[in-house]
Motif scaffolding. Structure first.
Motif: not given
Length: 114
Positions: A1-17
């Motif tokens: 099984v391969q799992l590909q994670a994505s969506g991380g990054g730099l965000v300001q406090p109070g923000g969303s990802l």
């Protein structure tokens, strides 16, 4: 099984990802999927989990801010993260447990900073 994670990054406090983790290479029935995180110098900890029956569990530190969900048709699990705090900064890993094995994704960095 391969799992590909994505969506991380730099965000300001109070923000969303929103993190995504797509699974491929297995047709085994999924029992449990989860997100873990590991901050520098700390142990890996469970952030949120989701059973095949739809039961969820969350770390106390993220309750009310994070939501785990899944799209079974896409073999993908998500982690919606709102009201992010600097202490949420970590590498986030997805985990998948099925009838045959347990698998980990490669990790995606989330940095919460102004």
């Amino acid at each position: 099984v391969q799992l590909q994670a994505s969506g991380g990054g730099l965000v300001q406090p109070g923000g969303s990802l929103r993190l995504s983790c797509a699974a491929s290479g297995s047709s085994s029935r999924v029992l449990y999927m989860a997100w873990y995180r590991q901050a520098p110098g700390k142990q890996r900890e469970l952030v949120a989990g989701l059973t095949s029956g739809g039961t969820t569990n969350y770390a106390n530190s993220v309750k009310g801010r994070f939501t785990i969900s899944a799209d079974n048709a896409k073999n993908t699990v998500y982690l919606q993260m709102n009201s992010l705090k600097p202490e949420d900064t970590a590498v986030y890993y997805c985990n998948r447990v099925d009838c045959n094995s347990a698998s980990w994704g490669q990790g995606t960095q989330v940095t919460v900073s102004s």
